[in-house]
Motif scaffolding. Structure first.
Motif, short mmCIF file in Angstrom:
data_model
loop_
_atom_site.label_atom_id
_atom_site.label_comp_id
_atom_site.label_asym_id
_atom_site.label_seq_id
_atom_site.Cartn_x
_atom_site.Cartn_y
_atom_site.Cartn_z
N ASP A 256 0.81 -1.52 -0.47
CA ASP A 256 -0.43 -0.17 0.37
C ASP A 256 1.28 1.37 -0.20
OD1 ASP A 256 1.32 -0.06 2.30
OD2 ASP A 256 -0.85 -0.01 3.95
N GLU A 257 0.43 2.59 0.32
CA GLU A 257 1.00 3.80 0.64
C GLU A 257 1.95 3.66 1.08
OE1 GLU A 257 -2.07 7.16 -0.17
OE2 GLU A 257 -2.47 5.98 -2.18
N LYS A 258 1.40 3.16 2.36
CA LYS A 258 2.32 3.27 3.97
C LYS A 258 3.42 2.55 3.48
CE LYS A 258 -1.18 4.17 7.16
NZ LYS A 258 -1.68 3.64 8.23
N GLU A 259 3.75 1.37 2.53
CA GLU A 259 4.86 0.51 2.64
C GLU A 259 5.56 1.17 1.04
OE1 GLU A 259 3.02 -3.26 2.03
OE2 GLU A 259 2.33 -3.59 3.58
N ILE A 260 4.95 2.07 0.08
CA ILE A 260 5.99 2.35 -0.46
C ILE A 260 6.75 3.89 -0.19
CG2 ILE A 260 6.21 3.58 -2.78
CD1 ILE A 260 3.76 2.30 -3.78
N GLU A 261 5.72 4.41 0.59
CA GLU A 261 6.56 5.48 1.45
C GLU A 261 7.91 4.94 2.64
OE1 GLU A 261 4.27 7.76 3.55
OE2 GLU A 261 2.56 8.93 2.12
N LYS A 262 8.05 4.14 3.00
CA LYS A 262 8.68 3.24 4.07
C LYS A 262 10.01 2.77 2.62
CE LYS A 262 5.80 1.65 7.37
NZ LYS A 262 5.39 0.96 8.65
N MET A 263 9.68 2.53 1.68
CA MET A 263 10.38 1.54 1.21
C MET A 263 11.50 2.80 0.35
SD MET A 263 8.74 -1.42 -0.67
CE MET A 263 9.28 -1.84 -1.79
N LYS A 269 17.68 6.95 2.57
CA LYS A 269 18.83 6.03 3.92
C LYS A 269 19.70 5.28 3.98
CE LYS A 269 15.64 6.63 8.08
NZ LYS A 269 14.68 6.31 8.79
N MET A 270 20.02 4.43 3.41
CA MET A 270 21.35 3.56 2.71
C MET A 270 22.12 4.78 1.81
SD MET A 270 20.80 1.22 3.66
CE MET A 270 21.99 -0.19 2.64
N GLU A 271 21.43 5.73 0.43
CA GLU A 271 22.12 6.52 -0.40
C GLU A 271 23.03 7.16 0.54
OE1 GLU A 271 19.61 8.37 -3.58
OE2 GLU A 271 19.00 5.80 -4.61
N LEU A 272 22.63 8.21 1.57
CA LEU A 272 23.10 9.05 2.28
C LEU A 272 24.52 8.33 2.84
CD1 LEU A 272 20.07 11.33 3.48
CD2 LEU A 272 21.39 11.55 1.79
N LEU A 273 23.53 6.98 3.02
CA LEU A 273 24.82 6.09 4.10
C LEU A 273 26.33 5.74 3.12
CD1 LEU A 273 22.74 3.72 6.32
CD2 LEU A 273 24.18 6.16 7.02
N ARG A 274 25.66 5.44 2.42
CA ARG A 274 26.94 4.75 1.09
C ARG A 274 27.93 6.12 0.68
NH1 ARG A 274 22.86 2.94 -1.60
NH2 ARG A 274 22.74 0.21 -1.11
N LEU A 287 21.53 -4.89 6.59
CA LEU A 287 21.57 -6.35 7.22
C LEU A 287 20.27 -6.06 8.51
CD1 LEU A 287 24.89 -7.76 8.21
CD2 LEU A 287 22.92 -8.23 6.66
N ARG A 288 20.74 -4.80 9.37
CA ARG A 288 19.28 -4.49 9.56
C ARG A 288 17.78 -4.21 9.49
NH1 ARG A 288 21.25 0.01 12.16
NH2 ARG A 288 22.76 -1.49 13.26
N SER A 289 18.49 -3.66 8.11
CA SER A 289 16.65 -3.21 6.96
C SER A 289 16.20 -4.65 6.60
CB SER A 289 17.07 -2.48 6.08
OG SER A 289 17.86 -3.08 5.33
N SER A 290 17.32 -5.82 6.22
CA SER A 290 16.98 -7.44 5.89
C SER A 290 16.16 -8.35 6.97
CB SER A 290 17.74 -7.06 5.10
OG SER A 290 19.31 -7.82 5.93
N ASP A 291 16.72 -7.63 8.10
CA ASP A 291 16.18 -8.67 9.17
C ASP A 291 14.94 -7.66 9.59
OD1 ASP A 291 18.33 -9.87 9.57
OD2 ASP A 291 19.17 -8.50 10.70
#
Length: 308
Positions: A256-263, A269-274, A287-291
């Motif tokens: 749904d829309e909420k899940e798309i926003e989270k993704m 976040k991952m782009e900023l961390l890289r 790894l934490r996000s995949s768990d």
């Protein structure tokens, strides 16, 4: 018997002729200049003498068999006498007599139409042609009217005459069109009302199912319209059913829309961390996000089972 010539030469006849010439006054000669005359009666007499000479020469110039040269000479003499007459008429006016120039004769062409005689000198009448002199070579062309050349109008000339009246903007200013439209509108309205009433009566008769119809043609028209409405409704219902059958059935749960926003947020976040964090911190976060994803999917599955 003596001849006429012999009689004229007789002594008695010669004596009688001499006595008659003695009793006669000496023949007067017309003055060369009209200004030399001081008497109004004499001026009028000389004018009449000139008029008689003009009449005699105009009658003579009517003969076309005189020849071109004689006709031209006669025409010149007539014009000379006309100029002399004009001088005497002007002298008569100066002496207090009537003005003959006011009612003078006009020049006409071969067809009898009055034409203007050009006079470049400004004194007296212009040069005129009389009788057979009008038909001389080079003179006939003077009396012939040139053919009228019809000039073709340009687009500018055509549009120059177009104004608001051409487009009908001033049709209502006089009030005539408004009255005609009012009467025509009333007639159209009356016909439309009568037609509506007639169709309304036919519809009522058709609904009651009466055997006799007032207007067979109108009844058929109404029934045909009702049949068309029924067919149209059936067609719409059939299309709705086909649309329901063609609806897409989803066998896999969609986010749904909420899940798309989270993704999207997690991806940012991952782009900023890289870009700004170290490699170990980026791997631990990934790894934490995949768990967290299997946990979220397990919770959703539990909720769906409870709902069923």
């Amino acid at each position: 018997m003596a001849r006429n010539e012999e009689k004229a030469q007789s002594m008695l006849n010669r004596f009688v002729t001499m006595k008659e010439s003695e009793n006669k006054k000496p023949k007067e000669r017309r003055p060369y200049l009209a200004s030399e005359c001081r008497d109004l009666a004499d001026a009028d007499k000389w004018r009449h003498q000139i008029m008689r000479e003009i009449s005699r020469k105009v009658a003579e110039i009517q003969n076309e068999g005189l020849g071109e040269h004689r006709l031209r000479d006669l025409n010149d003499e007539i014009n000379k006498l006309l100029r002399e007459r004009w001088h005497w008429e002007r002298r008569i006016v100066e002496l207090g007599g009537p003005n003959y120039n006011r009612h003078g004769a006009k020049m006409t062409d071969l067809e009898g139409n009055i034409i203007d005689v050009p006079n470049t000198s400004g004194r007296g009448p212009g040069y005129r042609y009389f009788g057979a002199a009008k038909k001389l070579p080079g003179v006939r062309e003077l009396f012939e009217k040139p053919p009228e050349l019809r000039k073709r109008r340009t687009r500018y000339d055509i549009y120059k005459r177009i104004d608001a009246s051409y487009y009908g903007y001033r049709d209502e200013e006089d009030g005539v069109l408004e009255g005609l439209e009012r009467s025509a509108e009333g007639e159209m309205r009356r016909r439309e009302v009568e037609e509506w009433r007639r169709l309304d009566e036919v519809r009522k008769e058709a609904r009651k199912g009466a055997a006799e119809v007032v207007s067979v043609g109108a009844a058929k028209e109404v029934l045909f319209e009702e049949e068309e409405d029924v067919v149209e409704e059936e067609r719409k219902e059939r299309e709705k059913e086909e649309e329901k059958e063609r609806e897409f059935v989803v066998h896999v749960p969609l986010p749904d829309e909420k899940e798309i926003e989270k993704m999207v947020l997690q991806k940012k976040k991952m782009e900023l961390l890289r870009e700004y964090a170290s490699d170990d911190l980026a791997e631990s976060t990934q790894l934490r996000s995949s768990d967290d994803k299997p946990c979220a999917q397990h919770e959703e599955a539990m909720e769906e089972s409870e709902g069923t």
